[in-house]
Structures are given as structure tokens and as C-alpha cells.
Scaffold this active site. Sequence first.
Site, PDB file in Angstrom:
ATOM      1  CG  ASP A 182      -8.366   8.242   7.768  1.00  6.69           C
ATOM      2  OD1 ASP A 182      -9.208   8.973   7.231  1.00  6.69           O
ATOM      3  OD2 ASP A 182      -8.590   7.054   8.076  1.00  6.69           O
ATOM      4  CG  ASP A 225     -10.595   7.529  10.823  1.00  8.17           C
ATOM      5  OD1 ASP A 225     -11.029   8.689  10.788  1.00  8.17           O
ATOM      6  OD2 ASP A 225     -10.980   6.626  10.060  1.00  8.17           O
ATOM      7  NE  ARG A 278     -17.817  12.360   9.512  1.00 10.18           N
ATOM      8  CZ  ARG A 278     -17.693  11.316   8.693  1.00 10.18           C
ATOM      9  NH1 ARG A 278     -16.509  10.751   8.540  1.00 10.18           N
ATOM     10  NH2 ARG A 278     -18.738  10.835   8.038  1.00 10.18           N
TER      11      ARG A 278
END
EC number: 4.2.2.2
Length: 404
Positions: A182, A225, A278
Site C-alpha cells: 500500500d 490501510d 473503499r
Amino acid sequence: MNNSRMSSVSTQKTTGRSALGTKSALAAIIATTMMVSVASAASLQTTKATEAASTGWATQSGGTTGGAKASSSKIYAVKSISEFKAALNGTDSSPKIIQVTGAIDISGGKAYTSFDDQKARSQISIPSNTTIIGIGNKGKFTNGSLVVKGVSNVILRNLYIETPVDVAPHYEEGDGWNAEWDAVVIDSTDHVWVDHVTISDGSLTDDKYTTKNGEKYVQHDGSLDIKRGSDYVTVSNSRFELHDKTILIGHSDNNGSQDAGKLRVTFHNNLFDRVGERTPRVRFGSVHAYNNVYVGDVNHKAYRYQYSFGIGTSGSLLSESNAFTIDNMKKISGRDKECSVVKAFNGKIFSDKGSIINGASYNLNGCGFGFSAYSAKIPYKYSAQTITTSLANSISSNAGYGKL
């Protein structure tokens, strides 16, 4: 020594007589020389570097100050990965301000050759009590991840971060290709402020993926994240663009023992532009999202809009005065097309106040997902302005790096 730059200092050890005048002595010096990368102190180039989080969950329980208390010897200016690593100084938790004055290639210009090589070189750990701030529009990171793990009190401001490209995705039967890495990871960490940061797929957009084993060869994971019991996080004035699975809060339905009562995150005045889903998806956490702008297209060739808010296991979300501009929306399961901005993943708590969808008010609380109203008290001061098209345009133009 010019104190505005990073430098490598050679520490020389000699024995006996002077090295001058003899080749053998010179050879001895070279043989015993140790090259030690150190960071040189620099002047403070922006007072923004000493600011603390001013609203959102990051202000709670002592607040988030990053490196605001850094001594003059702990203020740096960096423009290469070697300089950046030297300024971070491993796990050193003394307050520090790192000013990014150039585009930093985390790979150092050397391509990753395998999963293990990428894991070893691309994940840059950020220690506690650190502010990393870009200067003007120069602060950029490519080919790696900023990992805020097991620490406390970190600020990331005015940065452009290109989502890393996995050089060795793994294949799962029935699920296709899956990527790691990420752009930013907040893991087992409390008190983080992400402000005026742009995260984008940049040079490799999803429409450029090739095909392997008859499946799309996916090489991107997430933009951000926030997981494993992280807490007190504010994400503000930032721009998330050109990405599919964007922000995950809580990584597993089975991590309640660590996540329950934590993962408290505020999103305000951010722009989510041409991202698929998301923004965020939340498990166990409590999310407050206000005055954000969401722009998408269900028919986009690379980043097909799917939903904005994903309410997962034991997750809760309060939405206030957000603006959604979504092209080609469609009804889902007989519900109005406007309801597609929310998706229920076993979550039970969601409320919206005053948001607009494609320029008009809409009651997202009446979509029939069976949600209970968000009733927890917001403990910090904030101002959710009445959302209008004009305000949405202002939020959009101010979001991201280079706007601080």
C-alpha cells in the site's frame, strides 16, 4: 559543511605514522575507512512543519504533534532515499522534522527483482514523533510505501505518493491475481495526521494491466490501510485519485480483540476522484466523514465506481455534508440509484446528515439497509459546513499536495 544538505561523512582510522607520502599507508587508510551516512541539520523552510492536528480524532487523548518539538539538530531537508533514511535514523523516536525537497524514488533507481527484494527495500518505516512534510510541490515518493507501524505521533503533510506496483503478484484460484504493498500503512499505531497528501496510481493506471492465466494481472493493492488497533487518526485536505480499492480500516473480520473500541478515524475536506471503492471500508472502527467530495463514474474504463462507504463487521460511520457526483448510477437490488454510495458488509451502524448526490439532497438513511443510527458522541470540535456545489468545488481545488 553546508548545513542545508545531507552528507556522507567518512570516518577515518589511522595507526602509527601519517598516511601522507606513502602508498602503503594510504592503502591502510582506505582499507579501514567506514562510510557512515549521517543527516545534516537544515533550516526550517515552512512554519507549517510545526503545526499540530487541529480537529478530528487525531486531536484526542493528548493530540498529534509529530516532530513539532524537534531541536534544531533534528530538522532536515532531503531529496534522495539515502538522505531520507539517514534522517529517519532507524527507530530513533526523538522529535524530528523531515522536509522533502525533491522526488524520492524509494527503490533508489534499482528495479525490484522479486517479492522478497521488494519487501526488503520498498517498505520505509517511520518512527514516533516525526513530521514528514513536502516543500512546495516538490515532495514526492515513488516505488515504495511509508509504513507507520507500532509507533505514535506521526504527521504526513503536503506529499505526493504514487501507489507502489507489485512486481510479483500472487495468484489465487477463483480470485485471480492479488497484489501487496500500500502507499501508506498505519498499523498498530496511535495519533496520525495525514494532511494535504495526494495518493494516485500515477504512471501505471489499471487500464494498462496485462493479462496472465486468463486473468487481469493486478499490481496495485491499497492507497491507505489503517489496521491492527490503530487509533486517533485524521485524514484531511487530501486527494485520493485513480485507484480501485482505496482505504481499508480494519483488515479482518476476525481481529475484533485488537480492533474493538479503536480504529477511530476522521475524514474531512478530502477529494476522492475516480476511485472505485473503499472510501473507506470499515470493520470495527468508528469513522466520521464530513465535507468530503466523491467523484466517480460507474462506466469508467479503468476505475469503475462501485461504492464509497463500506460498512463492515462491527463498523460504524457518520457521514455529514458530503458531496457525491457519480455518473451513470444504477439501481441496486431495487433501491434508488443514490443508495449505491453505501454498501453493507455485515455492518449495522450508519447515519448521514445533509449530504448531496449529483447536486440534490437525498435521504441515505432511508435506503433500507437495516442500519441503526450512529449515536456515539463526537468528542472534538469541528464545523461541518452546509454542502453546496460551490463548497464542493472549493474543497476539490484545495485538496492534495502543493496546496498547503
